[in-house]
Motif scaffolding. Structure first.
Motif, PDB file in Angstrom:
ATOM      1  N   PRO A 480       0.841  -1.272  -0.109  1.00 11.14           N
ATOM      2  CA  PRO A 480       0.110   0.105   0.071  1.00 11.14           C
ATOM      3  C   PRO A 480       0.813   1.434  -0.154  1.00 11.14           C
ATOM      4  CG  PRO A 480      -0.935  -1.705   1.570  1.00 11.14           C
ATOM      5  CD  PRO A 480       0.387  -2.144   1.154  1.00 11.14           C
ATOM      6  N   MET A 483       3.014   1.349  -3.682  1.00 10.21           N
ATOM      7  CA  MET A 483       2.353   1.735  -4.879  1.00 10.21           C
ATOM      8  C   MET A 483       1.381   2.919  -4.611  1.00 10.21           C
ATOM      9  SD  MET A 483       3.849  -0.410  -6.739  1.00 10.21           S
ATOM     10  CE  MET A 483       2.709   0.164  -7.829  1.00 10.21           C
ATOM     11  N   GLY A 484       0.984   3.126  -3.304  1.00 12.04           N
ATOM     12  CA  GLY A 484      -0.026   4.159  -3.049  1.00 12.04           C
ATOM     13  C   GLY A 484       0.706   5.419  -3.174  1.00 12.04           C
ATOM     14  N   GLN A 486       3.094   6.177  -5.091  1.00 17.19           N
ATOM     15  CA  GLN A 486       3.346   6.440  -6.477  1.00 17.19           C
ATOM     16  C   GLN A 486       2.132   7.097  -7.302  1.00 17.19           C
ATOM     17  OE1 GLN A 486       5.606   3.504  -8.779  1.00 17.19           O
ATOM     18  NE2 GLN A 486       6.075   2.736  -6.935  1.00 17.19           N
ATOM     19  N   HIS A 487       0.849   6.397  -6.849  1.00 20.18           N
ATOM     20  CA  HIS A 487      -0.291   6.637  -7.615  1.00 20.18           C
ATOM     21  C   HIS A 487      -0.578   8.014  -7.108  1.00 20.18           C
ATOM     22  CE1 HIS A 487      -1.149   3.217  -9.936  1.00 20.18           C
ATOM     23  NE2 HIS A 487      -0.953   2.355  -9.156  1.00 20.18           N
ATOM     24  N   ARG A 490       1.516  10.652  -8.843  1.00 21.46           N
ATOM     25  CA  ARG A 490       1.172  10.862 -10.116  1.00 21.46           C
ATOM     26  C   ARG A 490      -0.101  11.465 -10.526  1.00 21.46           C
ATOM     27  NH1 ARG A 490       2.715   7.056 -14.548  1.00 21.46           N
ATOM     28  NH2 ARG A 490       0.491   7.112 -15.145  1.00 21.46           N
ATOM     29  N   MET A 491      -1.112  11.261  -9.544  1.00 22.51           N
ATOM     30  CA  MET A 491      -2.488  12.037  -9.731  1.00 22.51           C
ATOM     31  C   MET A 491      -2.230  13.343  -9.418  1.00 22.51           C
ATOM     32  SD  MET A 491      -5.243   9.050  -8.613  1.00 22.51           S
ATOM     33  CE  MET A 491      -4.770   7.472  -9.174  1.00 22.51           C
ATOM     34  N   ILE A 507     -10.611   8.235  -6.255  1.00 16.15           N
ATOM     35  CA  ILE A 507      -9.478   7.103  -6.333  1.00 16.15           C
ATOM     36  C   ILE A 507      -8.654   7.379  -5.322  1.00 16.15           C
ATOM     37  CG2 ILE A 507      -7.903   6.062  -7.511  1.00 16.15           C
ATOM     38  CD1 ILE A 507      -9.489   6.565 -10.183  1.00 16.15           C
ATOM     39  N   LYS A 510      -9.829   6.502  -1.961  1.00 16.62           N
ATOM     40  CA  LYS A 510      -9.712   4.982  -1.613  1.00 16.62           C
ATOM     41  C   LYS A 510      -8.160   4.433  -1.499  1.00 16.62           C
ATOM     42  CE  LYS A 510     -13.949   3.964  -4.066  1.00 16.62           C
ATOM     43  NZ  LYS A 510     -14.414   3.552  -5.269  1.00 16.62           N
ATOM     44  N   ILE A 511      -7.287   5.135  -2.543  1.00 19.63           N
ATOM     45  CA  ILE A 511      -5.852   4.663  -2.097  1.00 19.63           C
ATOM     46  C   ILE A 511      -5.823   4.986  -0.638  1.00 19.63           C
ATOM     47  CG2 ILE A 511      -3.645   5.146  -2.761  1.00 19.63           C
ATOM     48  CD1 ILE A 511      -4.544   5.373  -5.458  1.00 19.63           C
ATOM     49  N   ASP A 513      -7.057   5.599   1.979  1.00 17.59           N
ATOM     50  CA  ASP A 513      -7.928   4.559   2.959  1.00 17.59           C
ATOM     51  C   ASP A 513      -7.155   3.307   2.993  1.00 17.59           C
ATOM     52  OD1 ASP A 513     -10.153   3.567   4.687  1.00 17.59           O
ATOM     53  OD2 ASP A 513     -10.768   2.423   2.873  1.00 17.59           O
ATOM     54  N   ALA A 514      -6.795   2.843   1.805  1.00 16.19           N
ATOM     55  CA  ALA A 514      -5.977   1.491   1.980  1.00 16.19           C
ATOM     56  C   ALA A 514      -4.660   1.594   2.646  1.00 16.19           C
ATOM     57  CB  ALA A 514      -5.850   0.947   0.294  1.00 16.19           C
ATOM     58  N   ASN A 517      -5.054   1.979   6.426  1.00 14.63           N
ATOM     59  CA  ASN A 517      -5.602   0.945   7.126  1.00 14.63           C
ATOM     60  C   ASN A 517      -4.778  -0.332   6.727  1.00 14.63           C
ATOM     61  OD1 ASN A 517      -8.086   1.901   8.762  1.00 14.63           O
ATOM     62  ND2 ASN A 517      -8.477   2.536   6.745  1.00 14.63           N
TER      63      ASN A 517
ATOM     64  N   PHE B  60      -6.179  -3.297  11.366  1.00 10.91           N
ATOM     65  CA  PHE B  60      -6.269  -4.505  10.647  1.00 10.91           C
ATOM     66  C   PHE B  60      -4.936  -5.449  10.550  1.00 10.91           C
ATOM     67  CE2 PHE B  60      -9.260  -1.752   9.195  1.00 10.91           C
ATOM     68  CZ  PHE B  60     -10.543  -2.323   8.882  1.00 10.91           C
ATOM     69  N   LEU B  84     -10.465  -3.677   1.748  1.00  6.33           N
ATOM     70  CA  LEU B  84      -9.085  -3.166   1.587  1.00  6.33           C
ATOM     71  C   LEU B  84      -8.251  -4.118   0.925  1.00  6.33           C
ATOM     72  CD1 LEU B  84      -9.016  -2.375   5.721  1.00  6.33           C
ATOM     73  CD2 LEU B  84      -8.531  -0.976   3.587  1.00  6.33           C
ATOM     74  N   ARG B  87      -8.358  -3.320  -2.832  1.00  2.00           N
ATOM     75  CA  ARG B  87      -7.580  -2.208  -3.168  1.00  2.00           C
ATOM     76  C   ARG B  87      -6.064  -2.407  -3.056  1.00  2.00           C
ATOM     77  NH1 ARG B  87     -11.060   2.001   0.358  1.00  2.00           N
ATOM     78  NH2 ARG B  87     -12.844   1.770  -0.931  1.00  2.00           N
ATOM     79  N   LEU B  91      -3.449  -2.016  -6.119  1.00  2.00           N
ATOM     80  CA  LEU B  91      -2.250  -1.502  -5.937  1.00  2.00           C
ATOM     81  C   LEU B  91      -0.788  -2.349  -6.389  1.00  2.00           C
ATOM     82  CD1 LEU B  91      -2.639   0.442  -2.742  1.00  2.00           C
ATOM     83  CD2 LEU B  91      -2.330   1.475  -4.866  1.00  2.00           C
ATOM     84  N   LEU B 153       1.960   1.115 -13.771  1.00  2.00           N
ATOM     85  CA  LEU B 153       3.016   1.910 -13.665  1.00  2.00           C
ATOM     86  C   LEU B 153       4.121   0.731 -13.745  1.00  2.00           C
ATOM     87  CD1 LEU B 153       2.305   3.757 -10.105  1.00  2.00           C
ATOM     88  CD2 LEU B 153       1.857   4.403 -12.494  1.00  2.00           C
TER      89      LEU B 153
END
Lengths: 617, 837
Positions: A480, A483-484, A486-487, A490-491, A507, A510-511, A513-514, A517, B60, B84, B87, B91, B153
């Motif tokens: 998470p 990669m999170g 990076q995304h 980028r956005m 998005i 959501k990223i 949030d991931a 958590n 979690f 989760l 997602r 990713l 990516l």
């Protein structure tokens, strides 16, 4: 020599230092002062003193940082009359005038005088009454800028190591109770009660335990720990020793980033002095407690500020976090019970043990006791390192201590907690700063970064900046975070370039949030905060970038254009000279114009214009 | 340790104290998804898929790292956990080529695509070596995930092939960390770890050196444990998922390590470790060399009998008769020279043969060659003239000595100087092709299992010796099964141990197997300093050939070349191709002309790196020369004004349609170019195409750019809006096949540029034979452009894959030893700091 005798000796040395009839020049020479040129200033003073034959008569000492970054280089001069005057913005060229005025003629050099340190002066305010200083309560920073950090006598004379002797007298369990009573919480960011944490480590049974001082300060713009280490290393080391005593550890590590060479030098010197005085080694002062301190230099990875990564790094492994449990108090460094505290926490520990839990708990709010240091930066008049009681309002910090937003611009938000933190919008300016209130509005205390944001700063761009930091500093271990970031970056980049979509806002949430958590360590769990809080409070700015292709703050280069208002332009040519790409043309005393093809939207013209004729759209 | 009880999804579970929640769940048959957990590794907690909810625990926690505690209440399935996990999975997949999940043609592709493919980097599903055994994909499909809202990516790392046996494609890596963790577990100090940070974090060696210099022992553990196809055994990479795992032992040296032989289609793919622990470790030779020895093109596959100067292929009957004839009158004068790297049964039978022929048998150490003292002594004895015949099961005898003996018989698996000088050569099965038992240096007896087929006519040695003995009229050799021999073997000595430990140090690898220099057979072994037979020096040709003026990788695996070839440029027409040979010794391969400039004397090509020949070309740089450029070849496209022409290009076809578009537009057509790729990162030449046509339509299989889908979707969309008078497709066989089906239903005249195997390109060899409209045509001189609706696609696909196995194996036989001296990556800014940027 007994501790009491040694302390008397130290007090005598301090008295000599403070002797009012002796000429004295204190130069703020922590890294911040040095960067501003303090060593050159000292050389200039030395040359001037020699010219006046005062080399022997005057003491010149490097001291730590008073926290008034905006006013560096700072020099405190004590003349023959004992008057101590603090000068700001001193450059080598001022040395002659300062020596001549104050040391020879006995007058205050008014052009640079900021304050008198003691007493009252007609022309210059008293230091303690300065708006930047008055609301502050300096406990952690108690000695910074006041004492010679390389002289243990100065520290001893100002109450140093009395906390240690008091701890030895109390016994470990009582020390832990004292910590609990003080209400001190971890100042590294998470705010876990220090006494409780020590209790866990004390209760772990093992043949070897460790204490670690986390001096891997890594938030961009944060320099609280560095200032303390450079200006008052013993305060931290005494705290570490007390922690070791409390949990039963015989070895302490200071994990300090290698980019802090002066801090490391000061720590090394301080450790040598502790050995000389018998404050380290076996059976310290007859207490039966033995302790050694080692310094481990970190290679500058942000994630190594995370405690499990930090311990991996000390062990010689790649600094990557481990899952908890097991917690360090059970299985930490080399698999042994370990307690980790941050620099500021330990500097507070030594003060609490000296003056008592009740004294410390007298400051702050119900659940957030004591004081907190902040590195106040951004668009603020007086940047600096400050220490305030918990519960102080943002308004006091920004408007009084910080002197308000720079150049009278509109206050928009304040960012706390660095790349892990969030943005607090202007509507919360009366928020009382403590752990609970900051969390309520979606931010965190963090280690103490506080960045003031004005109307000309773009929130999307700021989130992008923090994500570019965490994207780079993610260790890459867990999905998470790696990669999170990076995304998100980028956005955010596409949005600041006007290529974003509204769908991306969803998005990103959501990223985020991931990441929050499902990430392994604190870095990943908090890395989305700059995005999430700006989305919470400044979604309209995001939408303006996406829908209107505009940056309301006028900061995102791809979305702005600069134009010169012919009505206001006087044709002075200041913008023309400032333009790095020769995009501005115009006859003298005639309105100038910007060639949009050549313009790179750097904003230099706007800064250069004295008539507000450069418009941004 | 006591046991503890906890509740998982309402189910009471008892586990040993110290077990993790994940282990407890598995015990109760509760499936929790994970990619970084492995039963042989310590908990790691990186993939974050195995998160659960535990009563009283904040957030979690990952079940793989959380110790089970008494009374714990665990929930493994909830809407929030699914959210989760999905997602996180998304990713994870966004950092891994994912068209295998999201491509809308996935099912048709799985039906029609070639069973064997190969490529440089695995950029997409069709070119993924791991597609049949990808844990990641399995996990995603079982989560019902075939839509991703995040862009891929693609990291664009170079394919790392700078070590002797592995291809490493870090573009596929999800950093589960299994490889470095297994390396640490087996070897203590891992040769690999995660290097760099954040988006540049990847697996690598210290200072990013070649694995040859990293302390790597080439045990292959990292490859065997990698779930994504990032780390691959170059030899086995494209051979697909093993069909069988057979426990056996390696006889290449006296260590006789236990192995699991992976095989497919009767062929050995690899000897792998029997478990992920230090004791099961294998040496580089066993792990990577064995399969390459078995598949070597130097294998003896026919019995050979000397007639004068020549060795003539014989059938077994004739060859055995010839051998028996040669040995007939030699009783008392026969010497057998047998390698210790031989099964106990085979050795027993050789001993029996020697005894009954009243000869002698010399047993040589496994790594011995013709310089062995026993062989030297034999050579001296041969001078005395008492020796009438020699038999050896390897390259164990000097040719000069053999010349002095009236009869020599070589029973061996590989060609060698000895076999070339022998009177009779009998091809033997070896390694996994032959059964029996093997005694190791420690005295242990290990079972050898047959898991692959010997090539050609080769037979197991026990069978050969029995047949020979029976032909000689000897008794006691009537065995039908090797197992029948085993009980008779007794008191066989344990062979001498090898010096050093080849499993811990590649410098201790034995140099020879049955007298053959191993680095001659497995050329990559030379990287470890193993001796080779000096090659005959050939004259280096310099300054000839066709200079490469420009060369760039314009998309992963796609290389743009601009080559000086004046005559070709002068006569080129749209639709034609050239045949290239990278080196004088290279295979000829055809490539479509993408552009040419008669005035400048240059041609442009887009070469997709796929197999050995295109790799040789791709490894050339601007300034190098291509040995041969033949062309222009093939019939050009007839350029006329048809009205609206739709050109469809995929893979190399994106470049290939460029000259067609330009010419057709000049002839007054309305030209629409449609290009397809699995994902946006594989597109190239968009700008050039946009200027050459009236409309450029981009399609991606994952929807990352333009239309979601391929040429077939674009064709249908365009045809629904305006009449298409001509459709031309250039690309892979699968794409052309699919689009012609659509264009047939739409009644659009369709041309396709076929790409069969081609050798000479001038109509002589017939390799490029295709069937179009019931006629046999040669793609090189009748095409390559044909009526798409008449093509026999099944035949084309089948003929294209005729040499699939050889093509795949050729990749491991072409190792550039110079490349093993690892240079910092081209994309690094300097390399010295090791930051990876």
């Amino acid at each position: 020599m007994s501790f009491a005798a040694r302390q008397q000796q130290a007090e005598a040395a301090w008295q000599t230092f403070e002797q009012p009839d002796r000429l004295r020049i204190l130069v703020g020479s922590a890294t911040c002062g040095r960067a501003a040129g303090s060593l050159e200033v000292m050389q200039a003073f030395a040359d001037e003193l020699a010219k006046h034959g005062l080399t022997e008569a005057a003491d010149m000492v490097e001291v730590g940082c008073l926290g008034m970054c905006y006013a560096e280089v700072m020099v405190e001069i004590r003349g023959r009359d004992g008057k101590r005057v603090l000068y700001q913005g001193v450059e080598p060229r001022h040395a002659a005038a300062l020596i001549e005025t104050q040391l020879v003629r006995g007058e205050v050099y008014l052009p640079l005088a900021l304050a008198v340190m003691t007493g009252v002066d007609e022309a210059v305010p008293t230091f303690a009454e300065l708006p930047m200083i008055k609301p502050q309560v300096r406990i952690v920073l108690r000695n910074c800028g006041i004492i010679d950090p390389t002289n243990i006598d100065h520290y001893l004379a100002r109450g140093g190591y009395q906390g240690m002797t008091r701890a030895f007298a109390m016994g470990p369990d009582q020390v832990i109770e004292e910590m609990k009573a003080s209400g001190l919480r971890g100042r590294g960011g998470a705010g876990f009660p220090t006494g409780v944490k020590w209790g866990f480590a004390r209760n772990s049974v093992a043949d070897q335990k460790y204490v670690i001082c986390n001096a891997d300060e890594g938030d961009p713009g944060a320099f609280m720990d560095r200032s303390v280490l450079e200006g008052d290393p013993h305060a931290v080391l005494e705290g570490l020793l007390i922690a070791g005593y409390a949990i039963g550890a015989s070895i302490g590590y200071v994990y300090c980033r290698a980019e802090y060479p002066l801090a490391i030098e000061r720590l090394q010197g301080a450790i040598t002095q502790m050995h000389e005085l018998g404050f380290l080694g076996g059976d310290i002062l007859g207490s039966g407690f033995g302790f050694e301190i080692k310094i481990k230099k970190g290679a500058g990875a942000f994630v190594c500020g995370e405690e499990t990564s930090l311990m991996q790094s000390i062990e010689g492994k790649r600094g990557m976090p481990l899952s908890k449990p097991p917690f360090p108090a059970v299985s930490g460094l080399f698999g042994k019970p370990t307690n980790i505290n941050n620099v500021e926490t330990l500097a507070a520990v030594s003060a609490i043990m000296e003056k008592g839990a009740a004294w410390y708990a007298g400051y702050g709010t119900e659940k957030s006791r004591g004081t907190k240091t902040f590195a106040l930066a951004g668009k603020i008049s007086r940047t600096g390192l400050i220490e305030v009681p918990m519960g102080i309002s943002l308004r006091t910090i920004i408007n009084e201590i910080g002197g308000g937003v720079l150049d009278g611009k509109q206050f928009k938000a304040v960012q706390t907690g660095g790349p892990s933190g969030g943005c607090i919008p202007a509507q919360f300016i009366d928020l009382a700063v403590d752990y609970e209130r900051l969390a309520e509005v979606g931010s965190i205390m963090g280690s103490g970064g506080m960045i003031v944001i004005d109307e000309e700063s773009c929130m999307v761009d700021m989130a992008r900046y923090f994500l570019s930091f965490t994207e780079n500093e993610s260790c890459g271990k867990c999905v998470p975070c790696r990669m999170g970031t990076q995304h998100l970056l980028r956005m955010l980049t596409t949005i600041t370039e006007g290529r974003g979509t509204l769908e991306q806002l969803d998005i990103m949430r959501k990223i985020g949030d991931a990441m929050k958590n499902a990430s392994l360590c604190g870095l990943g769990q908090t890395a989305a905060n700059p995005v999430l809080t700006t989305l919470q409070y400044f979604e309209d700015e995001y939408r303006a970038h996406i829908v209107d292709k505009k940056c309301p703050a006028g900061a995102c280069r791809a979305l702005i254009r600069f134009d010169i208002d012919p009505a206001r332009c006087t044709g002075c040519g200041a913008c023309l000279r400032a333009c790095p790409v020769a995009a501005i043309s115009g006859e003298k005393k005639q309105p100038h114009a910007i060639d949009q093809e050549l313009c790179i939207q750097c904003g230099s013209c706007r800064q250069a214009c004295k008539f507000a004729a450069v418009l941004v759209d | 340790m006591g046991s503890i009880s906890l509740t998982i999804d309402g189910q009471q579970v008892e586990v040993e104290e110290g077990a993790t929640v994940l282990q407890a769940a598995r015990k109760a048959d509760i499936v929790i998804p994970t990619i970084c957990d492995h039963k042989d590794l310590n908990p790691y907690g990186a993939c974050r898929m195995c998160i659960v909810e535990i009563a009283g625990v904040r957030g979690f926690p990952t079940s793989c790292t959380t110790p089970a505690a008494p009374g714990m209440q665990v929930v493994t399935q909830s809407a929030r956990l699914t959210e989760l996990r999905n997602r996180t999975l998304e990713l994870m997949f966004s950092g891994h080529p994912n068209s295998c999940l999201v491509c809308i043609h996935r099912e048709a592709c799985e039906q029609y695509r070639p069973k064997v493919t190969k490529a440089a980097r695995s950029t997409r599903c069709g070119f993924c070596a791991n597609r049949d055994e990808c844990d990641l994909r399995t996990m995603a499909l079982s989560a019902g995930k075939n839509e991703l809202s995040l862009p891929t990516l693609y990291a664009s790392y170079n394919l790392e092939r700078d070590d002797p046996f592995m291809d490493r494609d870090y573009n596929l890596c999800v950093l589960c960390g299994k490889c470095w963790r297994i390396c640490e577990k087996i070897h203590g100090k891992p040769a690999i770890s995660i290097i760099n940070r954040g988006k540049w974090a990847r697996i690598g060696t210290a200072f990013d050196k070649s694995h040859v210099f990293s302390g790597c022992t080439f045990c292959g553990g990292c490859i065997d444990i990698c779930p994504t196809g990032t780390l691959t055994d170059r030899f086995a990479r494209w051979q697909g998922k093993p069909e069988a795992d057979t426990p056996s032992a390696c006889i290449l040296c006296s260590e006789g390590c236990s192995v699991v032989a992976q095989s497919k289609g009767g062929q050995l793919l690899a000897y792998t470790m029997t478990g992920f622990n230090k004791e099961a470790g294998l040496c580089a030779l066993g792990r990577f060399g064995a399969a390459q020895i078995a598949a070597s093109n130097q294998r003896l596959i026919r019995p050979l009998v000397r007639e004068g100067e020549d060795l003539i292929p014989f059938d077994w009957q004739g060859a055995i008769a010839a051998a028996a004839e040669g040995l007939k009158d030699c009783a008392g004068g026969v010497v057998l020279v047998i390698s210790a790297a031989t099964s106990r049964e085979d050795r027993f039978l050789y001993v029996q043969l020697a005894e009954q022929l009243q000869g002698r048998m010399l047993l040589l150490p496994a790594e011995a060659g013709e310089d062995d003292p026993q062989v030297q002594a034999l050579a001296a004895a041969v001078q005395g003239g008492t020796i009438r015949a020699v038999i050896a099961n390897g390259n164990l005898l000097p040719v000069e000595m053999m010349a002095k003996v009236p009869f020599s018989l070589i029973i061996d698996c590989l060609h060698s100087p000895a076999s070339s000088g022998a009177s009779v050569v009998l091809p033997a099965a070896v390694l996994s092709e032959s059964g029996g038992t093997f005694r190791t240096a420690t005295g242990a007896i290990k079972q050898l299992a047959v898991s692959s087929q010997a090539p050609g006519d080769a037979l197991p040695e026990w069978r050969i010796v029995c047949d020979l003995a029976q032909a000689l009229g000897l008794t006691g050799f009537d065995f039908e099964r090797v197992e029948a021999v085993t009980p008779l073997v007794a008191d066989d000595p344990a062979p001498a141990p090898v010096s050093g430990d080849p499993r811990q140090n590649v410098r201790d690898l034995i140099p020879r197997f049955r007298g053959h220099l191993l680095a001659d057979v497995v050329s990559a072994l030379a990287a470890f300093g193993l001796p080779t037979t000096p090659a005959e020096t050939s004259e280096e040709t310099t300054g000839v050939g066709f200079p490469i003026l420009e060369k760039r990788e314009i998309a992963p695996n796609m290389h743009f070349f601009k080559v000086k070839a004046e005559k070709v440029a002068q006569f080129s027409l749209p639709g034609q191709f050239v045949i290239l040979m990278a080196k004088e010794t290279s295979e000829r391969s055809p490539f479509t002309l993408v552009d040419w400039d008669a005035a400048e004397g240059t041609i442009s090509l887009v070469i997709e790196e796929v197999g050995r020949s295109s790799r040789e070309l791709a490894s050339l740089k601007a300034g190098d020369r291509i040995a041969h450029v033949s062309g222009p070849l093939g019939l050009p496209l007839t350029i006329e004004n048809k009205g609206t022409v739709l050109l469809g290009g995929g893979c190399y076809g994106i470049g290939a349609i460029f000259p067609l578009a330009r010419a057709l537009r000049q002839a007054g057509n309305r030209v629409i170019c449609a290009i397809e790729a699995s994902s946006a990162y594989l597109l190239y030449m968009q700008k050039e195409l946009a200027t050459a046509c009236d409309q450029l339509i981009i399609a991606t299989k994952d929807g990352s750019e333009g239309v979601r889908g391929g040429i077939q979707e674009v064709l249908a969309q365009v045809a629904a809006q305006e009449p298409v008078d001509q459709f031309i497709a250039v690309g892979c066989t699968f794409m052309m096949r699919m689009v012609t089906e659509i264009s047939r239903t739409l009644n659009i005249p369709t041309l396709v540029a076929l790409n069969p195997i081609m050798v000479d390109g001038t109509g002589m060899c017939g390799a490029c034979r295709v069937s179009v409209g019931d006629k046999t045509r040669f793609a090189c001189i009748d095409g390559p452009i044909f009526d798409g609706h008449g093509v026999d696609w099944d035949e084309l696909a089948s003929r294209r894959s005729a040499y699939a196995r050889e093509e795949v194996q050729a990749l491991s036989q072409s190792v550039d030893l110079n490349a093993l001296m690892h240079q910092p990556h081209a994309q690094s800014h300097g390399g010295g700091c090791g930051c990876g940027r």
